[in-house]
Motif scaffolding. Sequence first.
Motif, mmCIF file in Angstrom:
data_model
loop_
_atom_site.group_PDB
_atom_site.id
_atom_site.type_symbol
_atom_site.label_atom_id
_atom_site.label_comp_id
_atom_site.label_asym_id
_atom_site.label_seq_id
_atom_site.Cartn_x
_atom_site.Cartn_y
_atom_site.Cartn_z
ATOM 1 N N TYR A 22 5.314 -3.686 -5.839
ATOM 2 C CA TYR A 22 4.448 -2.341 -5.716
ATOM 3 C C TYR A 22 4.704 -1.610 -4.389
ATOM 4 C CZ TYR A 22 1.948 -4.668 -9.498
ATOM 5 O OH TYR A 22 1.695 -5.465 -10.583
ATOM 6 N N LEU A 26 3.386 2.357 -3.670
ATOM 7 C CA LEU A 26 2.443 2.457 -2.914
ATOM 8 C C LEU A 26 2.630 3.225 -1.482
ATOM 9 C CD1 LEU A 26 0.314 -0.780 -3.233
ATOM 10 C CD2 LEU A 26 -0.594 1.676 -3.845
ATOM 11 N N LEU A 30 -2.485 3.920 2.919
ATOM 12 C CA LEU A 30 -3.155 3.573 1.668
ATOM 13 C C LEU A 30 -4.582 4.046 2.109
ATOM 14 C CD1 LEU A 30 -1.942 -0.177 0.818
ATOM 15 C CD2 LEU A 30 -1.012 1.936 0.077
ATOM 16 N N ALA A 44 -2.831 4.464 -3.221
ATOM 17 C CA ALA A 44 -1.919 5.196 -2.320
ATOM 18 C C ALA A 44 -2.482 6.366 -1.656
ATOM 19 C CB ALA A 44 -0.550 5.676 -3.120
#
Length: 144
Positions: A22, A26, A30, A44
């Motif tokens: 991921y 992402l 974040l 994200a």
Amino acid sequence: MFTGASNLSIDAKGRMAIPTRYRDALGVNLVLTADPSGCLLLFAADAWQPFEARVSALPNMNPRIKAMQRMWLGYKSDCEVDGAGRVVLTPEMRDYAKLDRKVQMIGQGDRFELWSERGWQDVIELAQRAMREDPPAELAGLSV
């Protein structure tokens, strides 16, 4: 699109490693926030923006909507993935979601939910019970 489930650990400094599969999608920036269901939401940064816009546009004179906005917007925390692929979950976030050493990371399309082991077990049991006892009418035409 994020799907799948991962069993993760939190280290003594509150860091959680993002699964490698991921990381690229992402990115490094974040957004983490609390969800009224008892989990944390991990976005994200670019996926957070439309969510925040939709939440902010809701009529906040409704006390139930205002309560949801307080959770999602009030707990919002920007965070960065470090060089080792980890993100720090603050003590406030860990306390809110009752996260100890183990985390269930559950893909939900544009975000992930982060659950404690017990919290995730409760969600699964509720879903199984609902499907046995009173499946939602919206699922009537769905076959798997």
